[in-house]
Write a protein that holds these residues in place. Structure first.
Motif, short mmCIF file in Angstrom:
data_model
loop_
_atom_site.label_atom_id
_atom_site.label_comp_id
_atom_site.label_asym_id
_atom_site.label_seq_id
_atom_site.Cartn_x
_atom_site.Cartn_y
_atom_site.Cartn_z
N LYS A 95 0.15 3.67 21.38
CA LYS A 95 0.17 3.29 22.80
C LYS A 95 1.07 2.07 22.99
O LYS A 95 1.09 1.16 22.18
CB LYS A 95 -1.24 2.95 23.28
N ALA A 96 1.81 2.10 24.07
CA ALA A 96 2.65 0.96 24.39
C ALA A 96 1.76 -0.21 24.80
O ALA A 96 0.63 -0.01 25.22
CB ALA A 96 3.57 1.33 25.54
N ASP A 124 4.08 10.62 23.16
CA ASP A 124 4.45 11.99 23.51
C ASP A 124 4.89 12.12 24.96
O ASP A 124 5.92 12.72 25.26
CB ASP A 124 3.27 12.94 23.22
N VAL A 125 4.08 11.56 25.86
CA VAL A 125 4.42 11.63 27.29
C VAL A 125 5.67 10.79 27.57
O VAL A 125 6.60 11.25 28.25
CB VAL A 125 3.24 11.17 28.17
N GLY A 126 5.71 9.59 27.04
CA GLY A 126 6.85 8.70 27.27
C GLY A 126 8.15 9.32 26.79
O GLY A 126 9.16 9.29 27.49
N PHE A 127 8.09 9.93 25.62
CA PHE A 127 9.29 10.57 25.07
C PHE A 127 9.72 11.74 25.97
O PHE A 127 10.89 11.86 26.32
CB PHE A 127 9.04 11.07 23.64
N TRP A 180 6.98 3.06 25.97
CA TRP A 180 6.14 3.74 24.98
C TRP A 180 6.54 3.43 23.55
O TRP A 180 5.84 3.75 22.60
CB TRP A 180 6.20 5.26 25.22
N MET A 181 7.70 2.83 23.37
CA MET A 181 8.11 2.42 22.02
C MET A 181 7.58 1.01 21.78
O MET A 181 7.63 0.18 22.67
CB MET A 181 9.64 2.46 21.91
#
Lengths: 235, 223
Positions: free
Chosen positions: A39-40, B54-57, B123-124
């Protein structure tokens, strides 16, 4: 007995293998980088996720004050010489030019042919329109939201009755200021919304001349559409 | 095991055999049921959340890919060089297909096509690649992305100039996407995202070599 022991051993191995594989852990073998959290880091979110479309909330604009909804029939095309007698200003649905206006985060400095922009809305774009006299700072603030962001476009629209207006296919929100928090809410609720957009996955890319020239777009026509205009419900 | 029990009657041996078989059957059925329960629980729990890798990518790589499609579309329609044309067509089709996959996952996960947040790549993990800034929740532009002005310049060019600038922009674009793909291939929770990001990583790394040699053939250098 030995056979049973072997069976038990095999079964255990198989079961363990299955459970491990289903853990959803990263399988990047041999990487030496330290595992980062999946998680970010939690930060203050600019827009509440409350307004994103989901299976249970297909139309999140219902939660936004002041949004006007109208059910337009999609897919009605006219050729570039025709006009449409739109029923709203700015329009947010109905018959439109066969060529859509480029909408890959385009900030148009001048007013553009409305019939082209309405086609972009059908592809899932959000159009921010503003009164030609809007202050430079406000225009800049809006442009920052739009520039280079897929499925957004912005242009002046002469004669609209509020300083700023947002349009997506079948939805409109009129606001007085670029600071209005509903602007981001509306974008979040409608941009590429798979339930409200008649053609999810359709392109926002520039067609290029002679169809639609992003760098010299067909201009907005301030004259009344005239008696030979195509009705908003098609010809 | 039975060698020391020479006096054991055959019936007892059989009883032990049957009992062991029954015990094994019970064990296997129980384990199978347990595995099914685990599977369903894990499946549910693993639907990626809005903040997940996953969503962010899937959201950010879609935006990244969309620009590659824009540039490739333009080059394919306007170049007169057949090798540039076929490369542009290849890039456009590949990335459109991948956009479709990412879009489909987001639909199933109940997430929007594009993040409602203004920043990309939040997200990274902050700082690990030097792109993200902790407090802002991401960056304003992803690495490799062309500005609107650069895309506008591409539209003004023709002939060799168009080909060279397209190859230069696409080379920088491909290289810029590698960090995101690498991060997702190592950290995504779903095997589909790990697989696609790994394929993007390898595919684009190969295509970078093609772009470099095509630039060299035209006597030009990367941006």
């Amino acid at each position: 007995m030995n056979r049973i022991a072997a069976l038990v051993a095999v079964a255990c191995v198989v079961l363990t293998g299955c459970t491990t594989a289903e853990q959803g852990k990263p399988v990047a073998a041999g990487t030496t980088t330290t595992k980062a959290p999946t998680k970010a880091p939690t930060s203050k979110k600019a827009v509440s996720r409350e307004f994103v479309p989901t299976e249970t909330t297909k139309d999140p604009t219902k939660k936004i004050d002041g949004v006007v909804a109208f059910d337009y029939k999609p897919g009605l095309h006219i050729d570039p010489t025709k006009r449409v007698a739109y029923d709203k200003a700015p329009p947010f649905g109905g018959a439109h030019d066969q060529a859509w206006a480029a909408c890959m985060g385009v900030v148009y400095p001048k007013a553009v042919r409305t019939e082209s922009i309405v086609h972009s809305l059908e592809h899932g774009a959000v159009w921010i329109s503003y009164e030609p006299g809007l202050g430079e700072d406000e225009v800049k603030a809006l442009a920052k939201r739009v520039d280079n962001k897929p499925y957004l476009l912005m242009s002046p629209y002469p004669g609209q009755d509020t300083p700023i207006s947002l349009q997506s296919w079948g939805r409109q929100l009129k606001v007085d200021s670029a600071d209005d928090e509903r602007i981001d809410q509306f974008i979040s609720a409608t941009l590429r919304n798979k339930y409200l957009t008649p053609e999810p996955g359709a392109s926002c890319d520039v067609l290029g001349p002679p169809h639609f020239d992003q760098d010299d777009p067909p201009p907005f026509d301030p004259t009344p559409p005239g008696a030979d205009a195509v009705p908003v419900t098609g010809g | 095991m039975t060698e020391h029990n020479e006096g054991t009657p055959e019936s007892t041996k059989r009883k032990i055999f049957v009992l062991s078989g029954a015990a094994l059957a019970v064990l296997l059925v129980g384990a199978a049921v347990g595995m099914l329960i685990t599977l369903s629980v894990v499946r549910q729990a693993s639907t990626p959340t809005a903040e997940s890798v996953d969503v962010g990518f899937a959201q950010d790589m879609q935006v990244h890919h969309l620009q590659a499609v824009t540039m490739a579309n333009w080059a394919r329609d306007h170049t007169t060089d057949l090798s540039v044309k076929s490369l542009a067509f290849d890039i456009e089709q590949t990335q459109l297909g991948q956009i479709g996959a990412m879009s489909g996952w987001l639909d199933i996960w109940g997430q929007p096509e594009q993040s409602p947040e203004p920043g990309y790549m939040a997200w990274m993990a902050a700082g690990s690649h030097g792109h993200t800034t902790e407090a802002s929740g991401g960056v304003r532009a992803m690495p490799g992305m062309a500005t609107s002005q650069e895309i506008a310049k591409l539209r003004t060019l023709t002939g060799r100039e168009l080909d060279v600038y397209f190859l230069q922009l696409m080379l920088r674009h491909h290289a810029g996407g590698l960090d995101m793909a690498r991060y997702a291939s190592e950290n995504a929770a779903t095997s589909q995202v790990r697989n696609l990001s790994e394929k993007i990583l390898k595919g684009q790394a190969n295509e970078i070599k093609v772009l470099e040699s095509m630039l060299a053939e035209r006597g030009a250098k990367p941006l």
